[in-house]
Design a protein around this motif. Structure first.
Motif, PDB file in Angstrom:
ATOM      1  N   TYR A 173       0.810  -1.221   0.000  1.00 43.21           N
ATOM      2  CA  TYR A 173       0.000   0.000   0.000  1.00 43.21           C
ATOM      3  C   TYR A 173       0.846   1.275   0.000  1.00 43.21           C
ATOM      4  N   ALA A 211      -2.141   4.018   2.836  1.00 48.69           N
ATOM      5  CA  ALA A 211      -2.967   3.730   4.006  1.00 48.69           C
ATOM      6  C   ALA A 211      -3.017   4.881   5.003  1.00 48.69           C
ATOM      7  N   LYS A 233      -2.525  13.065   6.253  1.00 46.42           N
ATOM      8  CA  LYS A 233      -3.631  12.238   5.768  1.00 46.42           C
ATOM      9  C   LYS A 233      -3.953  11.069   6.701  1.00 46.42           C
ATOM     10  N   LYS A 284      -8.333   9.432   9.083  1.00 42.99           N
ATOM     11  CA  LYS A 284      -9.194   8.246   9.134  1.00 42.99           C
ATOM     12  C   LYS A 284      -8.660   7.207  10.116  1.00 42.99           C
ATOM     13  N   SER A 334     -10.764   6.249  13.431  1.00 45.20           N
ATOM     14  CA  SER A 334     -11.469   4.958  13.405  1.00 45.20           C
ATOM     15  C   SER A 334     -10.588   3.765  13.702  1.00 45.20           C
ATOM     16  N   TRP A 367     -11.253   0.939  10.398  1.00 43.88           N
ATOM     17  CA  TRP A 367     -11.070   1.528   9.066  1.00 43.88           C
ATOM     18  C   TRP A 367      -9.923   0.859   8.318  1.00 43.88           C
ATOM     19  N   LEU A 368      -8.805   0.656   8.998  1.00 46.36           N
ATOM     20  CA  LEU A 368      -7.647   0.051   8.334  1.00 46.36           C
ATOM     21  C   LEU A 368      -7.958  -1.353   7.843  1.00 46.36           C
ATOM     22  N   ASP A 369      -8.609  -2.156   8.664  1.00 41.47           N
ATOM     23  CA  ASP A 369      -8.894  -3.535   8.273  1.00 41.47           C
ATOM     24  C   ASP A 369      -9.890  -3.610   7.111  1.00 41.47           C
ATOM     25  N   ALA A 370     -10.786  -2.640   7.053  1.00 38.94           N
ATOM     26  CA  ALA A 370     -11.767  -2.631   5.964  1.00 38.94           C
ATOM     27  C   ALA A 370     -11.148  -2.169   4.655  1.00 38.94           C
ATOM     28  N   LYS A 371     -10.288  -1.170   4.725  1.00 43.05           N
ATOM     29  CA  LYS A 371      -9.733  -0.567   3.516  1.00 43.05           C
ATOM     30  C   LYS A 371      -8.380  -1.147   3.103  1.00 43.05           C
ATOM     31  N   PHE A 372      -7.622  -1.628   4.076  1.00 45.56           N
ATOM     32  CA  PHE A 372      -6.272  -2.123   3.788  1.00 45.56           C
ATOM     33  C   PHE A 372      -6.045  -3.445   4.529  1.00 45.56           C
ATOM     34  N   PRO A 373      -6.767  -4.469   4.132  1.00 52.62           N
ATOM     35  CA  PRO A 373      -6.780  -5.723   4.900  1.00 52.62           C
ATOM     36  C   PRO A 373      -5.462  -6.479   4.919  1.00 52.62           C
TER      37      PRO A 373
END
Length: 223
Positions: free
Chosen positions: A181, A185, A193, A196, A200, A204-210
């Motif tokens: 990534y 991330a 940045k 997020k 969260s 958030w990290l697990d959902a977007k960057f598993p």
């Protein structure tokens, strides 16, 4: 009411009081963390100590040396003692540059530690491969995020990044941390940045960057 009855009522109230969650525990800076009687904000770290990190790629060990950066080493020791890094993510891994960590998985913990910055240490060691330093956005902004140098990043010395220690075993584990990534991330503190992640956490990290690797736990050796 008889004295025995009063005592029974008090005992029942204490019995059913909810235990504090890890996040509640960390939200009180003057509370005793689970590592012995360590006081997060005031006790001086040992001159030299090792921390074992267990990750989704395997273990590695960081040796911290207070003579390198006393303020940073004291903070690092306190964060580990407070279980701050447990169940978090290596959210910024840039191949050939750095592997960064230090944002809690629980945003309530992030909020509790917000603003806990510390003064700078002078740079006494170079940011060569395997050394560890606190991330920052400028003077006096170091807090909880750290990075492992994956290459010779000695150019960071002039920018004020003061190494606090180095990886003494398991550098091959650090090299394996997922870097696909890159900066996507959330990037570094200076990129602005990370909102997020800070807001969260792991959700958030697990959902977007598993595929990000996990920092399962960090413990002071012998603690």
């Amino acid at each position: 009411m008889h004295r025995a009855t009063v005592l029974a009522v008090l005992a029942s109230l204490l019995l059913f009081q909810p235990l504090p969650t890890p996040a509640q525990h960390l939200q009180a800076p003057d509370a005793s963390p689970p590592f012995g009687e360590y006081e997060v904000w005031s006790r001086r770290a040992p001159e030299v100590f090792q921390v074992r990190f267990e990750t989704s790629q395997g273990p590695f060990v960081i040796e911290a040396r207070r003579e390198w950066a006393p303020l940073g080493v004291d903070r690092f020791f306190g964060l580990v003692a407070a279980r701050f890094f447990d169940d978090s993510r290596f959210f910024r891994v840039v191949a050939g540059f750095v592997a960064q960590f230090g944002i809690p998985g629980d945003p309530r913990v992030t909020a509790a530690w917000k603003g806990r910055t510390m003064p700078d240490d002078p740079v006494r060691q170079s940011n060569v491969r395997g050394t560890v330093a606190f991330a920052m956005t400028g003077p006096g902004t170091r807090s909880s995020q750290l990075f492992v140098n994956l290459a010779d990043n000695s150019r960071l010395d002039a920018q004020g990044f003061a190494p606090i220690g180095r990886v003494t075993s398991g550098m091959e584990v650090v090299d394996r941390l997922y870097s696909g990534y890159g900066e996507g991330a959330g990037g570094g503190m200076r990129g602005g940045k990370q909102g997020k992640i800070l807001g969260s956490g792991n959700v958030w990290l697990d959902a977007k960057f598993p595929r990000l690797d996990r920092l399962l736990r960090a413990r002071i050796a012998g603690g």
